[in-house]
Design an enzyme around this catalytic site. Structure first.
Site, PDB file in Angstrom:
ATOM      1  N   TRP A 178      17.157  78.809   4.339  1.00  0.00           N
ATOM      2  CA  TRP A 178      17.302  78.214   3.011  1.00  0.00           C
ATOM      3  C   TRP A 178      18.032  79.172   2.060  1.00  0.00           C
ATOM      4  CZ3 TRP A 178      12.949  78.532  -1.091  1.00  0.00           C
ATOM      5  CH2 TRP A 178      12.357  79.808  -1.083  1.00  0.00           C
ATOM      6  N   ASP A 179      18.621  80.241   2.593  1.00  0.00           N
ATOM      7  CA  ASP A 179      19.219  81.266   1.743  1.00  0.00           C
ATOM      8  C   ASP A 179      20.319  80.730   0.842  1.00  0.00           C
ATOM      9  OD1 ASP A 179      18.025  82.434   4.225  1.00  0.00           O
ATOM     10  OD2 ASP A 179      18.401  84.299   3.137  1.00  0.00           O
ATOM     11  N   GLU A 224       5.031  82.752   3.438  1.00  0.00           N
ATOM     12  CA  GLU A 224       4.764  82.635   4.873  1.00  0.00           C
ATOM     13  C   GLU A 224       3.438  83.259   5.290  1.00  0.00           C
ATOM     14  OE1 GLU A 224       9.361  82.446   6.488  1.00  0.00           O
ATOM     15  OE2 GLU A 224       8.345  84.384   6.427  1.00  0.00           O
ATOM     16  N   LYS A 235       3.358  86.690   0.413  1.00  0.00           N
ATOM     17  CA  LYS A 235       4.456  87.514   0.909  1.00  0.00           C
ATOM     18  C   LYS A 235       5.578  87.571  -0.121  1.00  0.00           C
ATOM     19  CE  LYS A 235       7.878  87.763   4.655  1.00  0.00           C
ATOM     20  NZ  LYS A 235       8.392  87.122   5.887  1.00  0.00           N
ATOM     21  N   GLN A 236       5.809  86.443  -0.790  1.00  0.00           N
ATOM     22  CA  GLN A 236       6.910  86.331  -1.742  1.00  0.00           C
ATOM     23  C   GLN A 236       6.603  85.231  -2.737  1.00  0.00           C
ATOM     24  OE1 GLN A 236       9.163  84.936   1.858  1.00  0.00           O
ATOM     25  NE2 GLN A 236      10.434  83.960   0.287  1.00  0.00           N
TER      26      GLN A 236
END
Length: 529
Positions: free
Chosen positions: A79-80, A218, A339-340
């Protein structure tokens, strides 16, 4: 044998330099009086343009997560593009259109994936192979434990929402209704159909709920007692799905008449389907903590708190808590950690006011103070195990605490230079994070967003940064922008394109080809009046 004439080396070098000069004149992002930050931004933009350039429009190519200089992720498409396309689309929308067409050409593979799960519409893969099939590995090797662990990240269905979001942003930036009618609407409709099928209405709260998915974080692929089975009502997924259903209504309005009739006929869109989309845009569920903080997913507030100080003392770099805890016989699913950025991705994409408006449309009251408490809550519980995380946090914090945003921006700049992920850069740079740092300057420090075809600004310059400047292309205009602590200056190069609007502090100014709009603002401007 045919021999082709090759120009002398000096001529080739001169042409090469001229092309780079033109390209750099459009893509350079300047930060005043910050030479080291400028050097790192230049490096990041250079990597971006090496991997994706005007040449990309002539080939069937997607956005490689690691650029073109490493074997990381095996060349799969993630998805970058969510972080890359804003930089490209503001300067060369033809590249963006080509990258979106790459997704459109793989719609049949996404439709097949949805059908395999028993759903209509299109389910884009988390890790896409060259033919559009899901290629996410089922296991991940943990070098700490020397054991394999399950990889359930293919449950990140939100990748389709990223495709739809960028399709709409392309239309906002270009006004290209022909592309919307022939390709963009098809992407949005099929992705909308998939999420419509995932949503289930429950009479207990008169809300639609989505189960079995993962958000961008994630570290949570399920509940502690049901790992790997996905989550209920991931807020990022639900809110962005509601946003998509609202944009589908906007698309119908823009294409009203024969163009929408053609789209509806070609895709078999029914009135009943449209009515369901209208219900979903207003009744998708969003979970909250009792104190008004937005929950990352239903039940997040019931998880255990994590010993952040203890683990930092023991391990130092704890970005990859999934590997650390698995090696200890524990699991990230048990804890309030990320995680983010997950919930905060909504502020990154929609802006603070945009998220408040989207939640209001869903029937939830949210104040800016509630949003700040949500930001503080997840900032304290994020390990930044992805290079994209600090990009999002830096961008979001700009509107609340520019000084903290600047610190995070500096950390995001060195992610690959210092290999802060502990050995991952040797497998290739992180293209999304590199492009994202340039986007922070434009989206957050200059505060540029697109509003109904206008350029809207809400500058949030940190004290360390006297000013920024950059160039964009928007609806036929080539526009130079300079933002300081005292004023905004926007100049359009001569063009026959129609006037566009420049918005700041609730006022709208017309910008025509060959003209400049200069708007004083802030305390510096007030002192000078």
């Amino acid at each position: 044998m045919l021999r082709r004439h090759t120009a002398p080396f000096d001529d080739l070098l001169r042409r090469h330099e001229m092309v780079w000069e033109r390209l750099w004149g459009l893509f350079e992002v300047r930060v005043q009086q910050q030479p080291d930050a400028q050097l790192m931004l230049n490096l990041h933009l250079f990597h971006l343009l090496q991997a994706i350039s005007p040449h990309t429009t002539r080939i069937d190519a997607g956005v490689p997560a690691r650029g073109l200089n490493g074997e990381g992720y095996r060349g799969h498409i993630f998805w970058d593009e969510m972080f890359v396309l804003p930089v490209l689309g503001q300067r060369n929308p033809e590249i963006t259109r080509g990258l979106l067409d790459y997704r459109w050409r793989r719609l049949d593979a996404a439709r097949e994936a949805a059908r395999a799960d028993g759903n209509p519409g299109a389910q884009f893969p988390w890790q896409s192979g060259s033919d559009g099939r899901e290629e996410t590995p089922r296991q991940l090797y943990n070098p700490r434990s020397q054991r394999w662990m399950p990889d359930n990240s293919s449950r990140q269905r939100h990748v389709g929402l990223a495709v739809a979001f960028e399709a709409w942003q392309h239309v906002e930036a270009t006004g290209d209704l022909q592309w919307l009618a022939t390709r963009g609407a098809e992407l949005m409709v099929e992705i909308g159909r998939y999420f419509s099928a995932l949503a289930r209405w429950e009479s207990a709260d008169d809300r639609f709920h989505i189960d079995g998915v993962m958000g961008p974080d994630e570290y949570h692929d399920g509940y502690p007692e049901r790992p790997g089975e996905g989550l209920r009502d991931n807020t990022y997924t639900n809110v962005l799905a509601a946003w998509l259903f609202a944009r589908l209504a906007d698309a119908r309005q823009l294409l009203q008449g024969h163009r929408w009739d053609d789209v509806a006929d070609r895709l078999g869109v029914t009135d009943e389907e449209i009515q369901r989309w209208e219900r979903l845009r207003a009744r998708l569920a969003v979970p909250f903590h009792e104190d008004g903080v937005i929950s990352q997913f239903a039940g997040y507030d019931e998880l255990a708190e994590f010993d952040w100080e203890g683990y930092r003392r023991r391990y130092g770099n704890i970005g990859r808590l999934d590997l650390i805890l698995q090696a200890e016989g524990d699991a990230t699913n048990r804890y309030k950690l990320s995680k983010q950025a997950d919930v905060l991705m909504l502020v990154y994409l929609l802006g603070a006011d945009g998220l408040v408006e989207q939640l209001a449309e869903l029937g939830y009251d949210m104040t800016r103070d509630d949003l700040r408490r949500t930001l503080e809550y997840y900032t304290e519980r994020t390990s930044h195990g992805s290079t994209l995380s600090r990009v999002v946090h830096a961008s979001v914090w700009a509107g609340f605490d520019p000084a903290h945003s600047w610190d995070l921006f500096r950390e995001a700049l060195v992610a690959d230079l210092d290999d802060t992920q502990g050995g991952t850069t040797r497998h290739g740079i992180h293209l999304g994070a590199m492009a994202g740092t340039a986007d922070i300057v434009v989206r957050s420090f200059a505060g540029l967003t697109l509003r109904d075809g206008d350029l809207a600004f809400c500058p949030c310059l940190p004290d360390h940064l006297p000013g920024v400047s950059f160039t964009i292309r928007h609806r036929g205009h080539r526009i130079s922008v300079t933002v300081t602590h005292a004023e905004l200056a926007v100049h359009s190069a001569p063009t026959t394109a129609g006037a566009i609007g420049v918005r700041l502090a609730g006022l709208r100014h017309d910008l025509t080809g060959g003209s400049t709009v200069t708007i004083p603002y802030g305390t510096h401007a007030e002192e000078g009046q």
